[in-house]
Design an enzyme around this catalytic site. Structure first.
Site, PDB file in Angstrom:
ATOM      1  CB  THR A 127      -0.941  -0.001   1.216  1.00  0.00           C
ATOM      2  OG1 THR A 127      -0.152  -0.239   2.392  1.00  0.00           O
ATOM      3  CG2 THR A 127      -1.983  -1.109   1.093  1.00  0.00           C
ATOM      4  CE  LYS A 260       5.725  -3.193   8.944  1.00  0.00           C
ATOM      5  NZ  LYS A 260       5.656  -1.730   8.739  1.00  0.00           N
ATOM      6  NE  ARG A 384      -3.702  -4.867   4.375  1.00  0.00           N
ATOM      7  CZ  ARG A 384      -2.976  -3.751   4.511  1.00  0.00           C
ATOM      8  NH1 ARG A 384      -1.697  -3.800   4.773  1.00  0.00           N
ATOM      9  NH2 ARG A 384      -3.516  -2.573   4.363  1.00  0.00           N
TER      10      ARG A 384
HETATM   11  N1  PM9 Z   1       3.368  -2.512   6.904  1.00  0.00           N
HETATM   12  C1  PM9 Z   1       1.594  -3.632   7.990  1.00  0.00           C
HETATM   13  O1  PM9 Z   1       0.718  -3.657   8.865  1.00  0.00           O
HETATM   14  C2  PM9 Z   1       1.977  -1.190   8.532  1.00  0.00           C
HETATM   15  C3  PM9 Z   1       1.301  -0.180   7.694  1.00  0.00           C
HETATM   16  S1  PM9 Z   1       0.061  -0.681   6.590  1.00  0.00           S
HETATM   17  C4  PM9 Z   1      -1.170  -1.143   7.559  1.00  0.00           C
HETATM   18  O2  PM9 Z   1       1.864  -4.612   7.279  1.00  0.00           O
HETATM   19  C5  PM9 Z   1       5.998  -3.315   3.764  1.00  0.00           C
HETATM   20  C6  PM9 Z   1       6.137  -4.645   3.124  1.00  0.00           C
HETATM   21  C7  PM9 Z   1       5.213  -3.133   4.876  1.00  0.00           C
HETATM   22  C8  PM9 Z   1       5.084  -1.830   5.451  1.00  0.00           C
HETATM   23  C9  PM9 Z   1       4.218  -1.590   6.518  1.00  0.00           C
HETATM   24  C10 PM9 Z   1       5.828  -0.773   4.871  1.00  0.00           C
HETATM   25  C11 PM9 Z   1       5.771   0.598   5.434  1.00  0.00           C
HETATM   26  C12 PM9 Z   1       6.599  -1.020   3.781  1.00  0.00           C
HETATM   27  N2  PM9 Z   1       6.672  -2.262   3.236  1.00  0.00           N
HETATM   28  O3  PM9 Z   1       4.624   1.234   8.278  1.00  0.00           O
HETATM   29  O4  PM9 Z   1       5.894   3.029   7.180  1.00  0.00           O
HETATM   30  O5  PM9 Z   1       4.591  -4.187   5.380  1.00  0.00           O
HETATM   31  O6  PM9 Z   1       7.040   1.588   8.798  1.00  0.00           O
HETATM   32  O7  PM9 Z   1       6.409   0.671   6.641  1.00  0.00           O
HETATM   33  C13 PM9 Z   1       2.361  -2.428   7.788  1.00  0.00           C
HETATM   34  P1  PM9 Z   1       5.968   1.688   7.787  1.00  0.00           P
END
Ligand code: PM9
Length: 459
Positions: A127, A260, A384
């Site tokens: 996203t 993460k 999702r």
């Molecule tokens: N991922 C997740 O819950 C948090 C935000 S969307 C609900 O999966 C990938 C593969 C991710 C991701 C965040 C980001 C962005 C980039 N790539 O949330 O800005 O899974 O630290 O990272 C979420 P940030």
């Protein structure tokens, strides 16, 4: 439970946060007040929170000790020096630009590396990643292998790039029209599916031949490395650190959400090998994030991230992490609940198309299912599917992803196997009266990243 298959938590708990379950009537009222969007439910109403694994991790005693060493100087913090040297050592990259979280790094990379009209191929969209690519005039192209879009196909390394799709894009559009390849390790929206070392190597070789850069979305790199060790020939005897090092040797850099696999609550970075891009990134980081020596993080947060990155690569930790997620998936499979197979690294994805066959995708089955699960059990999950996918930037039509899923995302070091049992029982109970789940429609649809704040009501 087979303890040899599912080893116990490799930690002792020395601080606890009480959780409580409110009544089903209260949860039904909360869901309605929250516009049937699990992102809008107050945390205090949630019993087991599987909304996301992002920033919801439990830090170790060493990380908390590191927090006390925060050097909060505006410039030149020694915690940045620690973070920088850790990332350079562990990933083998040349330069590190800190950012407040992953999307901060995505914003900077997209700004400096995409010219309007250029293509940005990737192994399925994410996203925030696609948002920043499109916001900078890039055209996202999905080049993940076809199987990744089918919840029922159980194959290893389902997150791999289809090399023929990449070759075709290069042949048809020309290498100069490709900004870079974004290679996510693992692929979140495919179900946390890993990418094999062989695929990373092949993609990298093809790109190097054509002068195209490869940037990892390294968000869940340690989980990816675990799958390589477990399932790829020739890697069983290598350490996670060695595997990670090899993975990054094929990339030109990476965007990283420390929330993460950095096992922290906030933080991220952009890693780059190219000198010119690094200089450009440093110019942008001061605009959006802060000095190149903190990038939106407090000194203490950089210290915790440096320590967390190392911990995420310890075998006992990462093995437990991946197996705990798998345990939940296997409990659901045994009960006949449809999920995305194989189970990936960070979450179990319920297949809402098969869970709610009475609902069409336009009625937001995954959104509806996530809400019903909360009402049924106090377990919070995340849609999702079509809602997360948003609209086509040109036509304004809804993207209609094949995968329409509800993600049960497991925070790191937070819940026990017993919690997984509670979640499995709740999902199985709901599955037994799935036909009661009603479809939803928008009452408020934000223009960007709509899933975060949209509101719905029952049809
Ligand atoms: N991922 C997740 O819950 C948090 C935000 S969307 C609900 O999966 C990938 C593969 C991710 C991701 C965040 C980001 C962005 C980039 N790539 O949330 O800005 O899974 O630290 O990272 C979420 P940030």
């Amino acid at each position: 439970m087979d303890y040899s298959k599912y080893p116990a938590e490799p930690f002792r708990i020395k601080m606890v946060e009480p959780v409580k379950m409110v009544s089903k009537e209260e949860r039904a009222a909360v869901a309605k007040e929250s516009g049937y969007n699990t992102f809008l439910i107050p945390s205090k109403e949630v019993y087991i929170d599987l909304l996301t694994d992002s920033g919801t991790n439990a830090m170790s005693d060493r990380q908390w000790a590191g927090m006390m060493l925060g050097d909060e100087a505006y410039a030149g913090s020694r915690n940045f020096e620690h973070l920088e040297s850790t990332v350079k050592e562990l990933l083998g990259v040349k330069h590190v630009v800190p950012t407040h979280q992953g999307r901060g790094a995505e914003n900077i990379l997209s700004t400096i590396a995409i010219k309007p009209g250029q293509y940005v191929p990737g192994n399925m969209y994410f996203t925030t990643t696609r948002f920043h690519q499109e916001h900078n005039g890039g055209i996202f192209v999905d080049i993940v292998r076809d199987e990744a879009h089918d919840a029922t196909i159980d194959v290893p390394f389902k997150g791999n790039i289809d090399i023929n799709k990449l070759k075709k894009l290069i042949d048809e559009k020309g290498a100069e029209s490709i900004a870079y390849v974004c290679l996510a390790v693992t692929v979140n929206l495919a179900g946390g599916q890993p990418v094999s070392m062989a695929n990373i190597k092949e993609v990298s070789a093809l790109c190097r031949e054509h002068g195209i850069k490869v940037f990892f979305d390294a968000t869940r790199f340690a989980e990816n490395a675990y799958f390589i060790k477990e399932q790829e020939e020739g890697y069983a005897d290598k350490t996670i650190t060695e595997i990670v090092h090899e993975m990054f040797s094929y990339a030109d850099g990476a965007t990283m959400s420390g929330k993460k696999d950095g096992i922290v609550n906030i933080g991220g970075f952009l890693a780059l090998n190219d000198e010119e891009l690094f200089m450009a990134a440093k110019e942008m980081v001061v605009v959006y994030e802060g000095m190149p020596s903190y990038g939106g993080m407090a000194g203490r947060d950089m210290e915790a991230l440096a320590i967390g990155l190392k911990e995420s690569m310890q075998f006992e930790y990462i093995q437990h992490r991946v197996l705990q997620v798998r345990y939940l998936g296997e409990r659901l499979l045994e009960a006949g609940v449809p999920i995305v197979e194989p189970v990936g690294g960070h979450a179990v994805f319920l297949d809402a198309r098969r869970f709610c066959p009475h609902l069409e995708q336009k009625d937001f089955p995954a959104q509806a299912l996530a809400n019903e699960l909360f009402i049924e059990s106090g377990v919070r999950s995340m849609e999702r599917g079509i809602v997360s996918a948003g609209r086509d930037i040109k036509t304004g039509e809804n993207h209609t992803p094949k995968l329409e899923t509800v993600r049960l995302t497991i925070p790191r070091r937070v819940y026990t196997y017993k919690h997984m049992d509670v979640v499995a029982d709740a999902v199985i109970k709901l599955y037994n009266h799935k036909e009661d789940i009603k479809g939803l429609k928008f009452v408020y649809e934000p223009k960007q990243l709509r899933f975060f704040t949209a509101r719905f009501e029952h049809i």
